[in-house]
Design an enzyme around this catalytic site. Structure first.
Site, PDB file in Angstrom:
ATOM      1  N   GLY A 120      77.062  33.391  70.705  1.00 26.00           N
ATOM      2  CA  GLY A 120      75.769  33.873  70.214  1.00 26.00           C
ATOM      3  C   GLY A 120      74.701  32.810  70.398  1.00 26.00           C
ATOM      4  N   ASP A 121      73.445  33.183  70.099  1.00 24.26           N
ATOM      5  CA  ASP A 121      72.308  32.262  70.222  1.00 24.26           C
ATOM      6  C   ASP A 121      72.112  31.769  71.652  1.00 24.26           C
ATOM      7  OD1 ASP A 121      72.097  32.427  67.412  1.00 24.26           O
ATOM      8  OD2 ASP A 121      73.583  30.827  67.191  1.00 24.26           O
ATOM      9  N   GLU A 122      72.456  32.595  72.616  1.00 27.97           N
ATOM     10  CA  GLU A 122      72.323  32.185  74.021  1.00 27.97           C
ATOM     11  C   GLU A 122      70.907  32.391  74.541  1.00 27.97           C
ATOM     12  OE1 GLU A 122      74.490  34.551  73.005  1.00 27.97           O
ATOM     13  OE2 GLU A 122      76.540  33.969  73.531  1.00 27.97           O
ATOM     14  N   GLY A 123      70.104  33.140  73.777  1.00 24.95           N
ATOM     15  CA  GLY A 123      68.740  33.442  74.245  1.00 24.95           C
ATOM     16  C   GLY A 123      68.604  34.897  74.677  1.00 24.95           C
ATOM     17  N   LYS A 147      65.073  36.610  73.996  1.00 21.74           N
ATOM     18  CA  LYS A 147      64.035  36.320  74.985  1.00 21.74           C
ATOM     19  C   LYS A 147      64.250  37.173  76.240  1.00 21.74           C
ATOM     20  CE  LYS A 147      62.725  33.381  78.602  1.00 21.74           C
ATOM     21  NZ  LYS A 147      62.251  32.143  79.152  1.00 21.74           N
ATOM     22  N   ALA A 188      72.380  37.696  62.387  1.00 23.62           N
ATOM     23  CA  ALA A 188      72.002  36.793  63.475  1.00 23.62           C
ATOM     24  C   ALA A 188      70.558  37.105  63.810  1.00 23.62           C
ATOM     25  CB  ALA A 188      72.890  37.005  64.683  1.00 23.62           C
ATOM     26  N   HIS A 223      67.331  36.971  66.727  1.00 18.41           N
ATOM     27  CA  HIS A 223      66.913  36.790  68.110  1.00 18.41           C
ATOM     28  C   HIS A 223      65.503  36.213  68.089  1.00 18.41           C
ATOM     29  CE1 HIS A 223      69.803  40.181  69.573  1.00 18.41           C
ATOM     30  NE2 HIS A 223      70.406  39.148  69.049  1.00 18.41           N
ATOM     31  N   THR A 224      65.341  35.027  68.643  1.00 15.34           N
ATOM     32  CA  THR A 224      64.031  34.386  68.628  1.00 15.34           C
ATOM     33  C   THR A 224      63.217  34.855  69.830  1.00 15.34           C
ATOM     34  OG1 THR A 224      65.160  32.485  67.731  1.00 15.34           O
ATOM     35  CG2 THR A 224      62.872  32.150  68.436  1.00 15.34           C
ATOM     36  N   PRO A 245      71.982  23.774  60.622  1.00 14.32           N
ATOM     37  CA  PRO A 245      72.141  23.162  61.947  1.00 14.32           C
ATOM     38  C   PRO A 245      73.277  23.845  62.713  1.00 14.32           C
ATOM     39  CG  PRO A 245      72.405  21.523  60.194  1.00 14.32           C
ATOM     40  CD  PRO A 245      72.251  22.847  59.525  1.00 14.32           C
TER      41      PRO A 245
HETATM   42  P1  GDP Z   1      69.840  35.077  70.687  1.00 14.94           P
HETATM   43  O1  GDP Z   1      70.387  35.410  69.354  1.00 14.94           O
HETATM   44  O2  GDP Z   1      70.843  35.099  71.776  1.00 14.94           O
HETATM   45  O3  GDP Z   1      68.612  35.854  71.005  1.00 14.94           O
HETATM   46  O4  GDP Z   1      69.382  33.558  70.608  1.00 14.94           O
HETATM   47  P2  GDP Z   1      68.506  32.801  69.480  1.00 14.94           P
HETATM   48  O5  GDP Z   1      67.141  33.303  69.532  1.00 14.94           O
HETATM   49  O6  GDP Z   1      69.226  32.805  68.193  1.00 14.94           O
HETATM   50  O7  GDP Z   1      68.597  31.312  69.998  1.00 14.94           O
HETATM   51  C1  GDP Z   1      68.152  30.916  71.227  1.00 14.94           C
HETATM   52  C2  GDP Z   1      67.177  29.768  71.046  1.00 14.94           C
HETATM   53  O8  GDP Z   1      66.856  29.254  72.316  1.00 14.94           O
HETATM   54  C3  GDP Z   1      65.840  30.202  70.463  1.00 14.94           C
HETATM   55  O9  GDP Z   1      65.298  29.118  69.742  1.00 14.94           O
HETATM   56  C4  GDP Z   1      65.001  30.497  71.698  1.00 14.94           C
HETATM   57  O10 GDP Z   1      63.604  30.408  71.468  1.00 14.94           O
HETATM   58  C5  GDP Z   1      65.463  29.428  72.604  1.00 14.94           C
HETATM   59  N1  GDP Z   1      65.410  29.674  74.030  1.00 14.94           N
HETATM   60  C6  GDP Z   1      65.687  30.796  74.744  1.00 14.94           C
HETATM   61  N2  GDP Z   1      65.579  30.554  76.071  1.00 14.94           N
HETATM   62  C7  GDP Z   1      65.215  29.245  76.183  1.00 14.94           C
HETATM   63  C8  GDP Z   1      64.972  28.375  77.282  1.00 14.94           C
HETATM   64  O11 GDP Z   1      65.079  28.728  78.443  1.00 14.94           O
HETATM   65  N3  GDP Z   1      64.638  27.079  76.995  1.00 14.94           N
HETATM   66  C9  GDP Z   1      64.532  26.613  75.714  1.00 14.94           C
HETATM   67  N4  GDP Z   1      64.199  25.341  75.519  1.00 14.94           N
HETATM   68  N5  GDP Z   1      64.792  27.398  74.657  1.00 14.94           N
HETATM   69  C10 GDP Z   1      65.129  28.682  74.892  1.00 14.94           C
END
Ligand code: GDP
Length: 426
Positions: free
Chosen positions: A11-14, A17, A38, A40-41, A305
């Site tokens: 998880g938290d792979e991005g 976005k 969880a 998604h940012t 963290p």
């Molecule tokens: P998700 O749950 O898979 O959507 O992931 P999260 O949002 O929990 O965590 C991914 C983190 O990586 C977030 O802080 C995003 O803003 C950040 N993020 C996504 N893509 C990139 C990237 O290409 N570069 C950087 N520096 N951060 C990224």
């Protein structure tokens, strides 16, 4: 046509976005599993958002956003999130909540908290969002589909039964205050009015969209290694995080899923307990955690963290294969720009033998990483949009990762913003 966007790892792979980016050319975005455990940012022209329960297509007014029947629906979280979006200037999105989605009840959150407390040092590191008790009740057939909240008699009768069961545990195991069916009834009557405007026949809506040739995105939560069946059980989540589950959790016919996009980060991060073979500690971990993600690697739901480590090609190859990935997207490569050398785990040593096969959990606990070391690029590449102009070491890193995970990496994400994207394979 259906594209699934899923996590290859913990998880938290991005994924948020990437879903936000791909939503631009889609008609529908569906969440099909998991709940508000969880986040998604997403960073776009409206600001920075951590979506816990809303699909990531909510920033586009023409998209239909669906909460599928496989989701754990926390009604107050859903409403708060929606209101905060509107407050930040996002136009009112079109959202349909499946009438078959089940509801996270107030006592699910209590039981999650009490059980983690009871387990003490052996706890799973739950986000205490009620997810494990929710899915347990769903499969024990004592859950509530959202459509069932509107029948007073049924609701009261089922709540009485639930209270009989739960109160036994509350009294004798957890020594906590008992549940009152009447109070719960009133709370759920309140909640059902909040959610009423959004409820619909999602299965029919999804099937019709597919019949009309619409472009549908399935948005996964967490990643392969947190899948209840094929992940690192018991250090998993309580739902299936695989693209395949989209067929069940969203009512999508299997043959409709033609693309599975596995999102993986250029380094590893994980939350919760369980073996994490490439984990870093001390200063090395602290630096990566501080520079990772958009504001450091801290949980979008809990702020705690995240554990961080080197890229694990063994886990990611498995993660992609189990997802049925047709392509991978490598995110956050910009984060590695400070390193002289970068390690990639290409094998596990277990009981003196090296393997590239991802093992079952008891063996995973014994695995030691076998690394290859690649040169860093020592350049700030954040926001780079032209793949060819990346430093040669960064491109070599992507080539190396691709070779070891066995899935083409079409896109590399070079920053947290929607437009920070470099297309590698056109
Ligand atoms: P998700 O749950 O898979 O959507 O992931 P999260 O949002 O929990 O965590 C991914 C983190 O990586 C977030 O802080 C995003 O803003 C950040 N993020 C996504 N893509 C990139 C990237 O290409 N570069 C950087 N520096 N951060 C990224």
């Amino acid at each position: 046509m259906v594209k699934a966007i899923v996590g290859a790892n913990w998880g938290d792979e991005g994924k948020g976005k990437i879903t936000d980016m791909l939503a631009e050319t889609s008609d529908m975005v569906i969440r099909f599993q998991g709940g508000a455990n969880a986040g998604h940012t997403i960073i776009n022209n409206y600001g920075r958002f951590a979506l816990h329960s809303l699909p990531s297509g909510v920033f586009y007014p023409l998209i239909t956003n669906v909460i599928g029947n496989g989701v754990a629906l926390n009604i107050p979280v859903f409403i708060n999130e929606l209101n905060s979006l509107l407050k930040q200037g996002v136009p009112k999105p079109h959202i349909v909540v499946s009438e078959r989605a089940q509801v996270v009840m107030p006592y699910h959150i209590l039981f999650d908290t009490y059980e983690e407390e009871r387990l003490g040092s052996k706890s799973f590191g739950s986000t205490k969002s009620g997810i494990a008790p929710f899915y347990s009740d769903k499969f024990a057939k004592i859950g509530f589909q959202v459509c069932e909240l509107y029948d007073d008699e049924l609701l009261m009768c089922r709540l009485e039964n639930v209270c009989t069961l739960k109160n036994t545990l509350l009294e004798h195991l957890y020594h906590k205050p008992l549940l009152n069916p009447r109070e719960l009834f009133e709370e759920m009557v309140r909640q059902r009015e909040l959610i009423r405007p959004y409820i619909g026949d999602a299965v029919e809506i999804v099937q019709s969209a597919l019949g009309e040739g619409k472009q549908v995105l399935l948005e996964g939560q967490l990643g392969t290694l947190k899948d209840t069946d094929l992940g690192i059980y018991p250090f998993v989540t309580s739902s299936n995080t695989l693209a395949a589950y989209g067929c069940i959790g969203a009512g999508v016919p299997p043959h409709e899923i033609t693309e599975v996009i596995a999102v993986t980060k250029a380094y590893s991060s994980a939350v919760g307990a369980g073996a994490f073979v490439t984990e870093l500690f001390g200063d090395e971990a602290e630096t990566l955690r501080r520079l990772g993600g958009d504001k450091g690697e801290y949980g979008a739901t809990t702020g705690r963290p995240r554990r961080v480590g080197w890229f694990d090609a063994v886990a990611t190859a498995y993660g992609c294969r189990i997802q049925g990935a047709t392509e991978a997207i490598l995110t956050a490569i910009d984060v590695l720009g400070y390193l002289d050398e970068i390690k990639v785990c290409v094998g596990y040593e277990i009981d003196g033998e090296v393997t590239t096969k991802f093992p079952v959990t008891p063996l995973l606990a014994k695995a030691k990483p076998v690394y290859e070391i690649l040169p860093g690029w020592k350049t700030d590449i954040r926001g780079c949009k032209d793949y060819d102009s990346l430093p040669s070491q960064a491109k070599a890193y992507v080539d190396f990762v691709e070779e070891h995970i066995g899935v083409p990496i079409r896109i590399v994400s070079t920053g947290p913003k929607r437009e920070d994207i470099a297309v590698r394979i056109k």
